[in-house]
Design a protein around this motif. Structure first.
Motif, PDB file in Angstrom:
ATOM      1  N   THR A 219       0.821  -1.335   0.104  1.00 37.21           N
ATOM      2  CA  THR A 219       0.026   0.186   0.031  1.00 37.21           C
ATOM      3  C   THR A 219       0.948   1.194   0.094  1.00 37.21           C
ATOM      4  O   THR A 219       0.511   2.309  -0.266  1.00 37.21           O
ATOM      5  N   SER A 220       1.834   1.263   0.719  1.00 36.95           N
ATOM      6  CA  SER A 220       2.821   2.507   0.637  1.00 36.95           C
ATOM      7  C   SER A 220       3.450   2.704  -0.720  1.00 36.95           C
ATOM      8  O   SER A 220       3.993   3.742  -0.798  1.00 36.95           O
ATOM      9  N   ALA A 221       3.954   1.710  -1.500  1.00 32.56           N
ATOM     10  CA  ALA A 221       4.702   1.799  -2.616  1.00 32.56           C
ATOM     11  C   ALA A 221       3.761   2.740  -3.773  1.00 32.56           C
ATOM     12  O   ALA A 221       2.808   1.902  -4.289  1.00 32.56           O
TER      13      ALA A 221
ATOM     14  N   GLY B  51      10.279   2.350  -8.187  1.00 33.85           N
ATOM     15  CA  GLY B  51      11.385   1.580  -7.603  1.00 33.85           C
ATOM     16  C   GLY B  51      11.129   0.132  -7.576  1.00 33.85           C
ATOM     17  O   GLY B  51      10.737  -0.689  -8.424  1.00 33.85           O
ATOM     18  N   ASP B  52      11.674  -0.564  -6.225  1.00 36.33           N
ATOM     19  CA  ASP B  52      11.428  -1.995  -6.200  1.00 36.33           C
ATOM     20  C   ASP B  52      10.360  -2.351  -5.351  1.00 36.33           C
ATOM     21  O   ASP B  52      10.144  -3.448  -5.167  1.00 36.33           O
TER      22      ASP B  52
ATOM     23  N   PHE C 249       9.040  -1.227 -12.301  1.00 33.01           N
ATOM     24  CA  PHE C 249       9.809  -1.769 -11.234  1.00 33.01           C
ATOM     25  C   PHE C 249      11.207  -1.473 -11.760  1.00 33.01           C
ATOM     26  O   PHE C 249      11.403  -1.634 -12.853  1.00 33.01           O
ATOM     27  N   ALA C 250      12.036  -1.328 -10.705  1.00 33.57           N
ATOM     28  CA  ALA C 250      13.564  -1.027 -10.966  1.00 33.57           C
ATOM     29  C   ALA C 250      14.146  -1.404  -9.795  1.00 33.57           C
ATOM     30  O   ALA C 250      14.010  -1.251  -8.509  1.00 33.57           O
ATOM     31  N   PHE C 251      15.332  -1.883 -10.051  1.00 35.48           N
ATOM     32  CA  PHE C 251      16.358  -2.449  -8.841  1.00 35.48           C
ATOM     33  C   PHE C 251      17.184  -1.043  -8.501  1.00 35.48           C
ATOM     34  O   PHE C 251      17.421  -0.227  -9.708  1.00 35.48           O
ATOM     35  N   LYS C 252      17.978  -1.120  -7.387  1.00 34.81           N
ATOM     36  CA  LYS C 252      18.492  -0.025  -7.158  1.00 34.81           C
ATOM     37  C   LYS C 252      19.569   0.494  -8.017  1.00 34.81           C
ATOM     38  O   LYS C 252      19.753   1.738  -8.444  1.00 34.81           O
TER      39      LYS C 252
END
Length: 397
Positions: A38-40, A45-46, A389-392
């Motif tokens: 819920t927070s993303a 990001g990931d 979506f993405a890894f750091k």
């Protein structure tokens, strides 16, 4: 030769192979917490997933966590798999959840529906590919016994029927992998693809120089030549087919991070062809063939490498491309069977990727480059992409 009978006569060999593979076929699935979901923000990001795995892969001698394949069953529901994990979404990438974390390093996956799927995967620090399958959406996996044969690719037709491909041949199962039948293919076969249990295509190399594309309409018992291309350089290629469409990627040479290739397309099961792309490069030399092409470059320049293809309807085809020299990933597309071809301007960072389109406009691209691994969505046939979506490592400049 029917592998099922061979397996019974070779129980000792089977036991030896199974002992060589760890007994624990899958790790338990772990879902993201409700708070993380819920927070993303949508597409940010990931999403707080795979934190422990990312930490394990963050050392100076570690290859960063990255994706290897993607498959969407609809505009909302899809999965992406990679080095020891699989994640999924049911709301077009706004939110993701962890489906699987464990030992399997996924190379390719193919789900026939949202529950039943097969995959090719390796074990950590191993090169051998194993065929595995799931009946719970990817949370748990079990091995599919294939004797001494290790497939390079696989293809699912339905819950019971599938193909396993080696570099020179093809095998079919009609009972969910309990037994396999070797499909007859021509000499010098280098790539095979079947539409169904009757119709299929192979790419062969011609001794002395050249390629041929052949078709079967009786499950491999007889083959008819559909395309012949003369070329002194034969580095292999790929075949993509669906309904009446057939596309062949034929490689020339490569060098200096560049590859030469031609893309031939047919919309009538190989009766007539167009040379759609003919990409000559300084490092790879001339592209195979001599017909005048529609375009002289493929997607993602300079020196772009072709990725996988997606076919829709009678005339729509997408081709992924990546450029190590340019550090970009992009696609090319035709909506008229190759009469015209458009390479979409690169907008995605990386050097290799795979696509999964659900129709002529809505699609997904996963960047498989280890330092830029991300998932993108397009709603306009690739003209624009939004990252979901993405890894750091991918978020770093």
């Amino acid at each position: 030769m029917i592998l099922h009978k061979w397996m019974k006569r070779s129980s000792l060999a089977a036991a030896a192979l199974l002992l060589a593979v760890p007994i624990s076929w899958a790790a338990p699935a772990r879902e993201a917490s409700a708070a993380a979901q819920t927070s993303a923000p949508c597409g940010s990001g990931d999403h707080g997933l795979l934190q422990s795995l990312q930490k394990e892969h963050s050392g100076p001698d570690q290859d960063p966590l990255h994706f290897t394949d993607i498959q969407f069953l609809s505009g909302k529901t899809g999965r992406a798999a990679g080095t020891g994990f699989m994640i999924g979404t049911s709301d077009a990438g706004c939110h993701w959840q962890e489906i699987y974390k464990g030992q399997w390093q996924f190379k390719q996956m193919d789900f026939v529906d949202n529950v039943n799927g097969w995959a090719l995967a390796t074990m950590p620090s191993q090169q051998t590919s194993y065929l595995i399958k799931t009946t719970d959406g990817g949370s748990h996996w079990k091995g599919v016994y294939t004797g001494k044969i290790h497939f390079d690719r696989m293809q699912v037709i339905d819950k019971k029927t599938g193909y396993g491909y080696t570099g020179t041949g093809a095998y079919r199962t009609d009972n969910g992998g309990n037994s396999w039948v070797k499909v007859p293919t021509p000499a010098n076969t280098r790539y095979t693809n079947f539409n169904n249990t009757k119709t299929g295509y192979v790419l062969t190399v011609v001794p002395g120089g050249g390629y041929k594309v052949l078709q079967t309409r009786d499950g491999g018992h007889s083959w008819t030549t559909k395309l012949t291309v003369k070329t002194p350089s034969m580095a292999g290629g790929e075949i993509y087919s669906k309904d009446n469409q057939v596309w062949a990627i034929l490689y020339g040479d490569s060098g200096m991070s560049q590859v030469s290739y031609s893309l031939y397309g047919s919309t009538d099961q190989g009766s007539h062809w167009k040379r759609v792309i003919a990409q000559d490069t300084a490092g790879g030399g001339p592209a195979p063939g001599s017909w005048t092409p529609v375009v002289k470059e493929g997607p993602a320049q300079p020196g772009g490498h072709p990725g996988n293809m997606q076919l829709f309807g009678k005339e729509t085809a997408f081709l992924a491309g990546g450029s190590p020299a340019g550090g970009v990933v992009s696609i090319g597309v035709t909506y008229n069977g190759g009469k015209s071809w458009k390479n979409v301007k690169p907008t995605v960072n990386g050097y290799d990727g795979r696509i999964s389109f659900v129709d002529g406009k809505t699609g997904w691209l996963v960047v498989t480059s280890s330092t830029k691994s991300s998932i993108y969505e397009t709603l306009d046939g690739g003209a624009s992409w939004s990252r979901k979506f993405a890894f750091k490592e991918a978020l770093q400049p």
